[in-house]
Design a protein around this motif. Structure first.
Motif, PDB file in Angstrom:
ATOM      1  N   THR A   1      12.293   8.483  -4.220  1.00 41.12           N
ATOM      2  CA  THR A   1      11.895   9.672  -3.775  1.00 41.12           C
ATOM      3  C   THR A   1      11.520  10.692  -2.970  1.00 41.12           C
ATOM      4  OG1 THR A   1      10.031  10.401  -4.288  1.00 41.12           O
ATOM      5  CG2 THR A   1      10.330  10.048  -6.470  1.00 41.12           C
ATOM      6  N   SER A   2      12.361  11.814  -2.243  1.00 43.80           N
ATOM      7  CA  SER A   2      11.494  12.143  -1.707  1.00 43.80           C
ATOM      8  C   SER A   2      10.166  13.760  -1.442  1.00 43.80           C
ATOM      9  CB  SER A   2      12.991  13.567  -1.143  1.00 43.80           C
ATOM     10  OG  SER A   2      14.156  12.804  -0.659  1.00 43.80           O
ATOM     11  N   ALA A   3      10.205  13.802  -2.906  1.00 42.56           N
ATOM     12  CA  ALA A   3       9.008  14.789  -2.587  1.00 42.56           C
ATOM     13  C   ALA A   3       8.158  14.420  -3.870  1.00 42.56           C
ATOM     14  CB  ALA A   3       9.650  16.627  -2.401  1.00 42.56           C
ATOM     15  N   GLY A   4       8.150  13.378  -4.481  1.00 45.93           N
ATOM     16  CA  GLY A   4       7.260  12.844  -5.264  1.00 45.93           C
ATOM     17  C   GLY A   4       7.272  13.548  -6.445  1.00 45.93           C
ATOM     18  N   PHE A   5       6.792  14.047  -7.950  1.00 42.77           N
ATOM     19  CA  PHE A   5       7.768  14.551  -8.405  1.00 42.77           C
ATOM     20  C   PHE A   5       7.473  16.076  -9.398  1.00 42.77           C
ATOM     21  CE2 PHE A   5       4.439  10.362 -10.448  1.00 42.77           C
ATOM     22  CZ  PHE A   5       5.492   9.954  -9.888  1.00 42.77           C
ATOM     23  N   GLU A   6       8.427  16.556  -8.079  1.00 42.25           N
ATOM     24  CA  GLU A   6       8.429  17.858  -8.076  1.00 42.25           C
ATOM     25  C   GLU A   6       9.429  18.073  -9.495  1.00 42.25           C
ATOM     26  OE1 GLU A   6      10.169  19.711  -4.845  1.00 42.25           O
ATOM     27  OE2 GLU A   6       8.098  19.209  -3.371  1.00 42.25           O
ATOM     28  N   ASN A   7      10.988  17.255  -9.330  1.00 38.70           N
ATOM     29  CA  ASN A   7      11.118  17.439 -10.526  1.00 38.70           C
ATOM     30  C   ASN A   7      10.542  17.415 -11.817  1.00 38.70           C
ATOM     31  OD1 ASN A   7      13.117  17.447 -12.655  1.00 38.70           O
ATOM     32  ND2 ASN A   7      14.829  17.003 -10.669  1.00 38.70           N
TER      33      ASN A   7
ATOM     34  N   SER B   1       9.231  10.069   0.408  1.00 40.90           N
ATOM     35  CA  SER B   1      10.064   9.934   1.928  1.00 40.90           C
ATOM     36  C   SER B   1       9.648   8.466   2.607  1.00 40.90           C
ATOM     37  CB  SER B   1       9.253  11.231   1.984  1.00 40.90           C
ATOM     38  OG  SER B   1       9.477  11.750   3.887  1.00 40.90           O
ATOM     39  N   ALA B   2       8.914   8.080   3.339  1.00 44.00           N
ATOM     40  CA  ALA B   2       8.722   7.442   4.378  1.00 44.00           C
ATOM     41  C   ALA B   2       8.249   6.116   3.009  1.00 44.00           C
ATOM     42  CB  ALA B   2       7.437   7.270   5.016  1.00 44.00           C
ATOM     43  N   GLY B   3       7.573   6.176   2.230  1.00 47.95           N
ATOM     44  CA  GLY B   3       7.527   4.759   0.856  1.00 47.95           C
ATOM     45  C   GLY B   3       8.773   4.612   0.172  1.00 47.95           C
ATOM     46  N   SER B   4       9.488   6.060   0.696  1.00 50.82           N
ATOM     47  CA  SER B   4      10.868   5.099  -0.448  1.00 50.82           C
ATOM     48  C   SER B   4      11.577   4.123   0.649  1.00 50.82           C
ATOM     49  CB  SER B   4      11.672   6.586  -0.826  1.00 50.82           C
ATOM     50  OG  SER B   4      10.748   7.040  -2.040  1.00 50.82           O
ATOM     51  N   ILE B   5      12.087   5.478   2.515  1.00 49.38           N
ATOM     52  CA  ILE B   5      12.686   4.688   3.092  1.00 49.38           C
ATOM     53  C   ILE B   5      12.429   3.387   3.854  1.00 49.38           C
ATOM     54  CG2 ILE B   5      13.424   4.800   6.013  1.00 49.38           C
ATOM     55  CD1 ILE B   5      12.584   7.668   5.383  1.00 49.38           C
ATOM     56  N   ILE B   6      11.094   2.553   3.473  1.00 46.08           N
ATOM     57  CA  ILE B   6      10.522   1.437   3.644  1.00 46.08           C
ATOM     58  C   ILE B   6      11.043   0.556   2.513  1.00 46.08           C
ATOM     59  CG2 ILE B   6       8.616   2.171   4.871  1.00 46.08           C
ATOM     60  CD1 ILE B   6       7.285   0.873   2.204  1.00 46.08           C
ATOM     61  N   ALA B   7      11.676   0.920   1.794  1.00 50.65           N
ATOM     62  CA  ALA B   7      12.584  -0.061   0.165  1.00 50.65           C
ATOM     63  C   ALA B   7      13.254   0.015   0.116  1.00 50.65           C
ATOM     64  CB  ALA B   7      11.748   0.693  -0.788  1.00 50.65           C
ATOM     65  N   ALA B   8      14.279   0.797   1.110  1.00 45.88           N
ATOM     66  CA  ALA B   8      15.431   0.182   1.819  1.00 45.88           C
ATOM     67  C   ALA B   8      16.039  -0.232   2.851  1.00 45.88           C
ATOM     68  CB  ALA B   8      16.440   2.162   1.844  1.00 45.88           C
ATOM     69  N   GLN B   9      17.291  -0.087   3.369  1.00 47.42           N
ATOM     70  CA  GLN B   9      17.731  -1.020   4.579  1.00 47.42           C
ATOM     71  C   GLN B   9      17.965  -0.019   6.129  1.00 47.42           C
ATOM     72  OE1 GLN B   9      21.732  -2.496   3.211  1.00 47.42           O
ATOM     73  NE2 GLN B   9      20.577  -4.402   1.809  1.00 47.42           N
ATOM     74  N   ASN B  10      16.651   0.715   6.067  1.00 49.28           N
ATOM     75  CA  ASN B  10      16.987   2.108   7.101  1.00 49.28           C
ATOM     76  C   ASN B  10      15.854   0.761   8.767  1.00 49.28           C
ATOM     77  OD1 ASN B  10      16.561   3.231   4.671  1.00 49.28           O
ATOM     78  ND2 ASN B  10      17.033   5.112   6.341  1.00 49.28           N
ATOM     79  N   LEU B  11      15.229  -0.253   7.848  1.00 51.31           N
ATOM     80  CA  LEU B  11      14.641  -0.163   9.349  1.00 51.31           C
ATOM     81  C   LEU B  11      14.836  -1.648   9.295  1.00 51.31           C
ATOM     82  CD1 LEU B  11      10.691   1.420   9.720  1.00 51.31           C
ATOM     83  CD2 LEU B  11      13.446   1.576  10.861  1.00 51.31           C
ATOM     84  N   PRO B  12      14.841  -2.701  10.916  1.00 45.69           N
ATOM     85  CA  PRO B  12      14.825  -3.958  10.244  1.00 45.69           C
ATOM     86  C   PRO B  12      12.723  -4.631   9.520  1.00 45.69           C
ATOM     87  CG  PRO B  12      15.295  -2.796  12.945  1.00 45.69           C
ATOM     88  CD  PRO B  12      14.713  -2.063  11.805  1.00 45.69           C
ATOM     89  N   GLY B  13      13.149  -5.554   9.345  1.00 44.89           N
ATOM     90  CA  GLY B  13      12.661  -6.393   8.372  1.00 44.89           C
ATOM     91  C   GLY B  13      11.342  -5.547   7.084  1.00 44.89           C
ATOM     92  N   SER B  14      12.893  -3.887   6.909  1.00 42.63           N
ATOM     93  CA  SER B  14      12.137  -3.497   5.656  1.00 42.63           C
ATOM     94  C   SER B  14      11.674  -4.008   4.003  1.00 42.63           C
ATOM     95  CB  SER B  14      13.116  -2.832   5.336  1.00 42.63           C
ATOM     96  OG  SER B  14      14.807  -2.466   5.101  1.00 42.63           O
TER      97      SER B  14
ATOM     98  N   TYR C   1       1.820   3.695  -4.796  1.00 40.29           N
ATOM     99  CA  TYR C   1       2.320   5.128  -5.252  1.00 40.29           C
ATOM    100  C   TYR C   1       2.084   5.474  -3.128  1.00 40.29           C
ATOM    101  CZ  TYR C   1       2.849   9.923  -5.033  1.00 40.29           C
ATOM    102  OH  TYR C   1       3.574  11.502  -4.743  1.00 40.29           O
ATOM    103  N   PHE C   2       3.205   4.941  -2.538  1.00 39.35           N
ATOM    104  CA  PHE C   2       3.478   4.778  -0.971  1.00 39.35           C
ATOM    105  C   PHE C   2       3.827   6.465  -1.261  1.00 39.35           C
ATOM    106  CE2 PHE C   2       4.048   0.247  -1.952  1.00 39.35           C
ATOM    107  CZ  PHE C   2       3.427   0.052  -0.974  1.00 39.35           C
ATOM    108  N   CYS C   3       2.958   7.273  -0.158  1.00 38.68           N
ATOM    109  CA  CYS C   3       2.938   8.441  -0.015  1.00 38.68           C
ATOM    110  C   CYS C   3       4.035   8.915   1.333  1.00 38.68           C
ATOM    111  CB  CYS C   3       1.515   9.436   0.898  1.00 38.68           C
ATOM    112  SG  CYS C   3       0.185   8.987  -0.500  1.00 38.68           S
ATOM    113  N   GLY C   4       4.063   9.544   2.316  1.00 32.27           N
ATOM    114  CA  GLY C   4       4.625   9.927   3.158  1.00 32.27           C
ATOM    115  C   GLY C   4       4.597  10.346   4.082  1.00 32.27           C
ATOM    116  N   GLY C   5       5.076  10.324   5.644  1.00 31.91           N
ATOM    117  CA  GLY C   5       4.506  10.129   6.700  1.00 31.91           C
ATOM    118  C   GLY C   5       5.565   9.603   7.620  1.00 31.91           C
ATOM    119  N   SER C   6       4.776   8.419   8.419  1.00 23.25           N
ATOM    120  CA  SER C   6       5.204   8.036   9.370  1.00 23.25           C
ATOM    121  C   SER C   6       6.398   6.581   9.416  1.00 23.25           C
ATOM    122  CB  SER C   6       4.603   7.030  10.367  1.00 23.25           C
ATOM    123  OG  SER C   6       5.184   6.361  12.004  1.00 23.25           O
ATOM    124  N   THR C   7       7.410   6.161   9.044  1.00 26.89           N
ATOM    125  CA  THR C   7       8.003   5.331   7.998  1.00 26.89           C
ATOM    126  C   THR C   7       7.977   3.687   8.963  1.00 26.89           C
ATOM    127  OG1 THR C   7       9.651   6.739   7.479  1.00 26.89           O
ATOM    128  CG2 THR C   7      10.437   4.019   7.344  1.00 26.89           C
TER     129      THR C   7
END
Length: 366
Positions: free
Chosen positions: A192-198, A308-321, A272-278
């Motif tokens: 998610t971007s912002a958790g369970f807002e929806n 947010s960052a907790g979602s991005i680390i699961a994707a392919q944005n960074l080397p070694g994700s 549950y991975f919170c957001g911040g610095s990916t």
């Protein structure tokens, strides 16, 4: 070689059940009994020692004498039966495979019985326990002492509706790929971007959780929140779990400040991975070896929730994700990718959207 109708064969296996009800009195044609026994004798046998022998009983008088020695009584109305005999014959390196042999033969016969429209039940412990009913049955049938009667299979048409097969444990609890409790098809992620807002995202989380939230245990990881703005959002993130029905005492904070082993992580139903610095979050996940135990836990059914960052680390944005999502991911977007299948390239999520992943299947929702 005849090509079997595989769907029909698999359906036959799945629909077979053990029948303990009353039987119709109509005799079982000897031709059918022979087909059933031939199926049993065709089963694999250790070193081909063929330790299994069979006796079909369709003579009413002999069948009555056989049933008379079985106490407590079983299958009293069955018009026929097959008794399974075994011999102890040594095979490779003086090993004996008689149990494997007769078990394979019995399963083959149960499937053949079902295929021909009859019912049956595997009675073994009932006749081979301490009171040794099998010895009395063997005497009725004139079985030599070097054979042992190990199973009784009644055969006949059902006079009652067979009970449905008992429920089995989920596939993922008993079967895996390439290692113990390894089941990539069971991986469940909610990015998610912002958790369970929806509310739809919250409902999706509860669906993935698959159990009453009050019984679930959550591991809450605030590690990415290293600046004040991200720290200010942490109460809202915790609120996602509380609002979903997870009890406060069932939420454990884990700041990736120590290693966590597989057994400890297995106590939780969701992480549950919170957001911040990916970058910082991924670095800490890797440095603690948490990515390895996380991967094993996901294959056992742990639900991954990323914000947010907790979602991005699961994707392919960074080397070694972590590379669970085979795409790059952009979050907090004003305009998101259309709901449904993932687009090629980058996936864009608004604060109301999420990506639901189950195994290799992924969809955008919100």
């Amino acid at each position: 070689m005849n090509i079997l109708n595989i769907p029909d064969m698999l359906d036959l296996i799945q629909s077979r059940t053990s029948y303990r009800g009353r039987y119709e009195p109509e005799p079982v044609p000897r031709e059918d009994l022979r087909k059933i026994m031939e199926a049993g004798l065709a089963a694999p046998s250790g070193c081909n020692k063929q330790t299994t022998s069979l006796i079909a009983v369709d003579d009413p008088e002999v069948l009555a004498r056989l049933k008379a020695v079985i106490d407590p009584p079983i299958a009293q109305t069955a018009p026929a039966a097959i008794c399974v005999l075994t011999q102890k014959i040594l095979a490779y390196r003086d090993r004996c495979y008689q149990v494997q042999d007769y078990a394979a033969a019995i399963e083959n016969m149960l499937l053949a019985i079902h295929a021909l429209g009859y019912e049956s039940c595997w009675y073994e412990g009932h006749i081979t326990d301490d009171d040794r009913i099998d010895l009395k049955m063997a005497q009725v049938l004139g079985v030599p002492e070097d054979y042992r009667l190990v199973c009784f299979l009644p055969v006949g048409r059902a006079a009652q509706e067979p009970r449905p097969s008992p429920s089995k444990k989920p596939f993922s609890e008993r079967a895996w790929f390439n290692g113990f409790q390894k089941n990539p098809e069971s991986k469940k992620l909610l990015l998610t971007s912002a958790g369970f807002e929806n509310p739809l995202v919250q409902a999706c989380f509860l669906e993935l959780l698959g159990k009453p939230p009050a019984e679930a245990r959550a591991l809450f990881i605030p590690t990415a929140a290293i600046d004040e703005d991200a720290k200010a959002v942490l109460p809202k993130c915790r609120g996602d779990l509380l609002d979903a029905g997870i009890l406060p005492e069932h939420i454990t904070d884990y700041d990736l400040d120590r290693p966590m082993d597989r057994d400890e992580l297995s106590a939780y139903d969701t992480v549950y991975f919170c957001g911040g610095s990916t970058e910082y979050l991924l670095e800490q996940v890797k440095s603690r070896g948490f990515d390895q135990v996380l991967d094993m836990a996901l294959e056992q059914g742990l639900v991954y929730v990323g914000v947010s960052a907790g979602s991005i680390i699961a994707a392919q944005n960074l080397p070694g994700s972590l590379d669970y999502l085979p795409r790059k991911l952009a979050v907090h977007c004003e305009s998101g990718s259309p709901c449904g299948e993932l687009p090629e390239g980058i996936v864009y999520l608004t604060n109301a959207q999420a990506i639901k992943m189950v195994g290799a299947e992924a969809e955008i929702m919100g």
